[in-house]
Structure formats: structure tokens, C-alpha cells
Design an enzyme around this catalytic site. Structure first.
Site, PDB file in Angstrom:
ATOM      1  N   SER A  54       3.591  19.233   8.652  1.00 49.21           N
ATOM      2  CA  SER A  54       2.284  19.817   8.319  1.00 49.21           C
ATOM      3  C   SER A  54       2.388  21.287   7.951  1.00 49.21           C
ATOM      4  O   SER A  54       1.476  21.838   7.334  1.00 49.21           O
ATOM      5  CB  SER A  54       1.319  19.652   9.500  1.00 49.21           C
ATOM      6  OG  SER A  54       1.847  20.275  10.656  1.00 49.21           O
ATOM      7  N   GLU A 109       0.113  14.944   1.059  1.00 47.85           N
ATOM      8  CA  GLU A 109       0.487  16.056   0.196  1.00 47.85           C
ATOM      9  C   GLU A 109       1.976  15.960  -0.135  1.00 47.85           C
ATOM     10  O   GLU A 109       2.811  15.958   0.767  1.00 47.85           O
ATOM     11  CB  GLU A 109       0.190  17.386   0.889  1.00 47.85           C
ATOM     12  CG  GLU A 109      -1.297  17.619   1.096  1.00 47.85           C
ATOM     13  CD  GLU A 109      -1.566  18.840   1.964  1.00 47.85           C
ATOM     14  OE1 GLU A 109      -2.103  19.831   1.438  1.00 47.85           O
ATOM     15  OE2 GLU A 109      -1.237  18.800   3.161  1.00 47.85           O
ATOM     16  N   HIS A 151       3.415  15.362   3.431  1.00 47.57           N
ATOM     17  CA  HIS A 151       2.585  15.639   4.605  1.00 47.57           C
ATOM     18  C   HIS A 151       1.524  14.550   4.756  1.00 47.57           C
ATOM     19  O   HIS A 151       0.488  14.574   4.088  1.00 47.57           O
ATOM     20  CB  HIS A 151       1.930  17.015   4.486  1.00 47.57           C
ATOM     21  CG  HIS A 151       0.989  17.324   5.609  1.00 47.57           C
ATOM     22  ND1 HIS A 151      -0.110  18.141   5.464  1.00 47.57           N
ATOM     23  CD2 HIS A 151       0.965  16.904   6.904  1.00 47.57           C
ATOM     24  CE1 HIS A 151      -0.766  18.214   6.607  1.00 47.57           C
ATOM     25  NE2 HIS A 151      -0.133  17.468   7.503  1.00 47.57           N
ATOM     26  N   ASN A 178      -4.229  22.319   4.598  1.00 49.97           N
ATOM     27  CA  ASN A 178      -4.218  23.113   5.823  1.00 49.97           C
ATOM     28  C   ASN A 178      -4.566  24.575   5.563  1.00 49.97           C
ATOM     29  O   ASN A 178      -5.111  25.258   6.448  1.00 49.97           O
ATOM     30  CB  ASN A 178      -2.859  23.015   6.516  1.00 49.97           C
ATOM     31  CG  ASN A 178      -2.900  22.108   7.736  1.00 49.97           C
ATOM     32  OD1 ASN A 178      -3.933  22.011   8.393  1.00 49.97           O
ATOM     33  ND2 ASN A 178      -1.795  21.456   8.042  1.00 49.97           N
TER      34      ASN A 178
END
Length: 309
Positions: A120, A153, A141, A192
Site C-alpha cells: 500500500s 493500483e 496494490h 492513498n
């Protein structure tokens, strides 16, 4: 696209099991799972997907079909490893462990095997820095819970080839995920970065006494949070007009939180051992039953939103 048939998941924790379940959704793939320790992968997947079966999203026959395409090994020299066309690593979030894992994989896999790291936050460029074939390495991700959240991702490192990234995008799409390409290896990738920009402002609002934590969460849930699944921020900006967006930003941005270090309030909570669900108190107080209800409600919401069940 490079022909992909054999997929290896390296790491049989919760995320690894969920990724194996996802990849086995496509009958064209045979999925191997490797871990250092004996793990009941099929049992873990059955437990994770029990709500889907109970709600009729996934039939027992479909589940068993997927499980029949998933095999497990603790042997790095196993054919499940050596034959892999594509590897998705899902080990502990530790740079040293990830680098060591890929060094072992590179010694056991073919020179054309594609490597993916599920992280992440960690840089795929840094993780792959010591590999020989860095052009066939990307970040992938998966968002938790990996068997429910559609997004993955795909993050290009400083050496990833376009062909590798495109192949991984197509493989993920063929397994029912919604892959997006992050063209540059930056901290937080795409989602994120946006999520924690929101968290930073939310924490700041509490810290500055503008509103309490429960109020902040309520304000998100019953306003822009409702439309986010349908209307992304940039489509929204185009909808209201980039002229209006410019005027709003010209007025408000100078007053928004722009600290480059974690909030003092966040540090205080951490230092006092108030770390949330695990201790019963964080920004808010959480009795065990309330914490469990929050987690259960999230899964219920995701199933209802994604499958209408």
C-alpha cells in the site's frame, strides 16, 4: 498480452488468500500459493467468502470451482513456483523481507516471469532495486478486503516496461478487478494520496476544535461521501465548472491543513496507547461490540453496494 496461465501468490496471509480467490475467478488461470508455513488456504478462503455464499452472491459450486484451481506449497522449489508466468507477492510489509523474497523467486522462476508486489505504500522501485530483470516488475496494490474492493493500483517502477504494466492490467481485468495505472512511483500511489489528504484535514478539524470526531465522520457520510462512488472529484469539478473550482480554491486553500508531519493530536493518541479498535479508544471510544459492528457493517455495505444483496 503475454500468455498467462500459471499464477503464483507468494504469502498465504489474509490478503494472499483473498488474492488467490480473486485470480481463480478466471478458469483460464491455475493459481499456486506459497508460504513458509503450512496454511489452510482453502479453509481461510471459505471463511472469508462465507457472507458471499450466504447472500447468494457466490454459489457453493462456484466457490468449489475456484478452490479446485488453487494449490498450496511450502516448497520454493515446487513446480507451482518454477512454472509461474506471473507472481503476486503478498508478504509482510517489510522492505528487507520483500527484497529477500524476490531474490529467492528470481532464482527459482523463469527469466520472463512477471513479478508484482502487493504493497500500500512501499516503493516498487526500491523493492526491485537489486533484481536482474527489473523491467518485468510492477507494484499491484490490492485494497483490503481484497476479494471485495474492485480497485487494484498497478504501479510502474523506475524500470518497469510498458508491456509488463499492460499485461498485468489485462490479467487483473480478466479476473474481475478494476485496475488503474499509476505512471510514476510516488509515495501513496494514487488513492492513498487522496485518502490521507482527507484524513489530514479531518484530524486537523478535530485538533482545531472546529468539530468532534463523530461529527466529522457524519459530515462526510451524509454529503460528498454519498456521491463519491458515482461522481469522482475531477468529474465533479468539471460538472460545477473549473472556473468555480478555481474561485473556491483561491479562497479556501490557504486555510486548509498543509502540515508535512503527523498531527500532534495523532501522536498524542498513539503515545497514550489510544490506538483505536484494538484498545477501545482512539478519536472515539469503542466497546468491543461497537468495533465488531463497524467491521461487519463495512462488509455488509460493500456486498450490498457491489452486488445489490
Amino acid at each position: 498480452m503475454k500468455n498467462i496461465k500459471y499464477i503464483l501468490i507468494c504469502g498465504a496471509g489474509m490478503m494472499g488468500k483473498n488474492i488467490a480467490f480473486v485470480m481463480a475467478s478466471n478458469p483460464a488461470y491455475e493459481v499456486g500459493v506459497y508460504d513458509l508455513y503450512e496454511t489452510d488456504v482453502h479453509g481461510g478462503i471459505r471463511n472469508n467468502t462465507k457472507p458471499l455464499v450466504e447472500k447468494g452472491v457466490l454459489s457453493t459450486e462456484e466457490l468449489e470451482g475456484r478452490l479446485s484451481r488453487i494449490s498450496f506449497t511450502t516448497d520454493m522449489d515446487s513446480e507451482l513456483v518454477s512454472r509461474a508466468d506471473l507472481v503476486i507477492e503478498a508478504v509482510f510489509e517489510d522492505m528487507k523481507i520483500k527484497r529477500e523474497t524476490f531474490a529467492k523467486l528470481e532464482a527459482c522462476c523463469r527469466p520472463d516471469t512477471i513479478f508484482c508486489t502487493n504493497s500500500s505504500v512501499m516503493s516498487p522501485s526500491e523493492i526491485s532495486a537489486e533484481l536482474t530483470h527489473r523491467e518485468r516488475f510492477v507494484g499491484t496494490h490490492f485494497w483490503n478486503p481484497g476479494h471485495l474492493i474492485p480497485l487494484v493500483e498497478v504501479v510502474k517502477s523506475d524500470a518497469s516496461s510498458d508491456e509488463t504494466a499492460q499485461t498485468v492490467m489485462e490479467v487483473l481485468a480478466s479476473a474481475g478487478k478494476e485496475p488503474v495505472l499509476c505512471r510514476k512511483d510516488v509515495p501513496g500511489f494514487i488513492a492513498n494520496r487522496m485518502q490521507h489528504a482527507l484524513w489530514r484535514e479531518a484530524i486537523s478539524i478535530v485538533e482545531r476544535g472546529i468539530a468532534d470526531a463523530a461529527t466529522v465522520d457524519k459530515a462526510v457520510r451524509f454529503s460528498f461521501g454519498l456521491r463519491l462512488p458515482q461522481l469522482g472529484p475531477l468529474e465533479n469539478a468539471d460538472m460545477v465548472g473549473t472556473d468555480l473550482t478555481y474561485n473556491i480554491h483561491d479562497y479556501i486553500l490557504k486555510d486548509l491543513e498543509d502540515s508535512h508531519t503527523p498531527s500532534p493530536l495523532l501522536k498524542q493518541l498513539r503515545d497514550e496507547g489510544k490506538i483505536g479498535f484494538k484498545t477501545g479508544e482512539g478519536f472515539q471510544a469503542w466497546k468491543p461490540e461497537a468495533a465488531k459492528k463497524s467491521a461487519d457493517d463495512l462488509n455488509e455495505y460493500l456486498v450490498r453496494m457491489l452486488y445489490g444483496k
